[in-house]
Design an enzyme around this catalytic site. Sequence first.
Site, PDB file in Angstrom:
ATOM      1  N   ASP A  82      41.730  90.495 -21.173  1.00  0.00           N
ATOM      2  CA  ASP A  82      41.366  91.158 -19.914  1.00  0.00           C
ATOM      3  C   ASP A  82      42.500  90.970 -18.890  1.00  0.00           C
ATOM      4  OD1 ASP A  82      39.540  92.589 -18.366  1.00  0.00           O
ATOM      5  OD2 ASP A  82      38.516  90.791 -17.632  1.00  0.00           O
ATOM      6  N   HIS A 179      34.842  92.829  -8.772  1.00  0.00           N
ATOM      7  CA  HIS A 179      34.478  91.663  -9.589  1.00  0.00           C
ATOM      8  C   HIS A 179      33.654  90.688  -8.751  1.00  0.00           C
ATOM      9  CE1 HIS A 179      38.379  92.598 -12.016  1.00  0.00           C
ATOM     10  NE2 HIS A 179      37.335  93.118 -12.628  1.00  0.00           N
ATOM     11  N   GLY A 180      32.678  90.061  -9.382  1.00  0.00           N
ATOM     12  CA  GLY A 180      31.835  89.104  -8.661  1.00  0.00           C
ATOM     13  C   GLY A 180      30.440  89.656  -8.491  1.00  0.00           C
ATOM     14  N   HIS A 207      34.548  98.363 -14.828  1.00  0.00           N
ATOM     15  CA  HIS A 207      34.727  96.964 -14.413  1.00  0.00           C
ATOM     16  C   HIS A 207      33.664  96.584 -13.390  1.00  0.00           C
ATOM     17  CE1 HIS A 207      38.727  95.657 -16.132  1.00  0.00           C
ATOM     18  NE2 HIS A 207      38.538  96.870 -16.613  1.00  0.00           N
ATOM     19  N   GLY A 208      33.537  95.273 -13.176  1.00  0.00           N
ATOM     20  CA  GLY A 208      32.600  94.795 -12.157  1.00  0.00           C
ATOM     21  C   GLY A 208      31.154  95.102 -12.502  1.00  0.00           C
ATOM     22  N   ASN A 229      32.361  96.143 -18.708  1.00  0.00           N
ATOM     23  CA  ASN A 229      32.787  94.747 -18.553  1.00  0.00           C
ATOM     24  C   ASN A 229      31.785  93.891 -17.788  1.00  0.00           C
ATOM     25  OD1 ASN A 229      35.139  95.763 -19.628  1.00  0.00           O
ATOM     26  ND2 ASN A 229      36.472  94.904 -18.038  1.00  0.00           N
ATOM     27  N   THR A 232      30.945  87.826 -14.475  1.00  0.00           N
ATOM     28  CA  THR A 232      30.236  86.916 -13.567  1.00  0.00           C
ATOM     29  C   THR A 232      28.849  86.554 -14.087  1.00  0.00           C
ATOM     30  OG1 THR A 232      31.473  87.855 -11.726  1.00  0.00           O
ATOM     31  CG2 THR A 232      29.476  86.669 -11.154  1.00  0.00           C
TER      32      THR A 232
HETATM   33  P1  13P Z   1      32.071  91.099 -13.162  1.00  0.00           P
HETATM   34  O1  13P Z   1      32.630  89.720 -13.021  1.00  0.00           O
HETATM   35  O2  13P Z   1      31.688  91.682 -11.860  1.00  0.00           O
HETATM   36  O3  13P Z   1      31.003  91.171 -14.195  1.00  0.00           O
HETATM   37  O4  13P Z   1      33.285  92.027 -13.693  1.00  0.00           O
HETATM   38  C1  13P Z   1      33.776  91.827 -14.975  1.00  0.00           C
HETATM   39  C2  13P Z   1      35.043  92.558 -15.196  1.00  0.00           C
HETATM   40  O5  13P Z   1      35.218  93.683 -14.782  1.00  0.00           O
HETATM   41  C3  13P Z   1      36.075  91.847 -15.971  1.00  0.00           C
HETATM   42  O6  13P Z   1      37.264  92.571 -16.055  1.00  0.00           O
END
Ligand code: 13P
Length: 287
Positions: A82, A179-180, A207-208, A229, A232
């Site tokens: 990643d 992310h988060g 993502h996220g 993805n 978190t």
């Molecule tokens: P999260 O941490 O929000 O789940 O996102 C994961 C991500 O996109 C890793 O590349």
Amino acid sequence: MPIAPTQEIVSRAFDQGYGVAAINVVNDLSMAAVLAAAEELAAPLIVQTSVKTVRSIGAEVLYAMWRAMAAQVAVPVALHLDHCPDRAVIATCLRLGWNSVLFDGSKLSVEENQRQCREVVEEARPYGALVEGEIEPFARIEDTGEAGITPPELSLAAAVDFIRDTGVDVFAPAIGNAHGMYRATPTLDNQRVTDIVAATGIPVALHGGTGMSAEQFSDLISRGCAKVNISTALKIALMSAGQAFMNDHPGAFDPPSQFAVQHAAVKEMAANHIRMFGSDGKAGRAS
Ligand code: 13P
């Protein structure tokens, strides 16, 4: 051999309209737990490693662990690196056998990102590895203020040009995701996914994922987000289960029992996402 090319896993999902969970693991326990969830639900799975995890465990040890664990599952699984801006780490992981990499040149100028990403695609081809690319960095929720997440700044044309010029297999657009853990359900530019897929024909990586709603997942997956993805949510499941165990058993200091509870929590988190993405029961290999 259950290890399959990431390209095969993602293309199949893209063609059939489901999402493959791409979950970031942090150690042996979390790797075993997500693989167990995929196996139980007969789902394909992408296991992701951050650069931090590669550095903390060591690429050779991490890869040996992956080979040993993946050999025990019957579903198609792939190992993905990643967000990696470091070309040396990309070279090491490709050489060892990672099935795909995300070259993260989002902090570079678009021109330099594009130039280096072309090189990464060339480097990955002989290994049969997939390359994901991005041009806009994803915010971390902790770094966003009350105003929330900044919407995409670059034009659709810039993204399409980047994809065509570099030859990346999957693209990760910024659509208001971060992310988060979101403070509230995010407002996403879903149309951006439709437009990118229509213009290029390649799958999109979402993502996220942590904190998006089931409706958001199914809408985005139907538009072409074939790789989803999650990071978190795994950290939350792993650490809160450990904390709850210690609260419930003060002074127990019993690693095997605590680890079993953490394994169960991570496995359940992974299974919930796999079901939401519609990839349960989709383990059959492409014919
Ligand atoms: P999260 O941490 O929000 O789940 O996102 C994961 C991500 O996109 C890793 O590349």
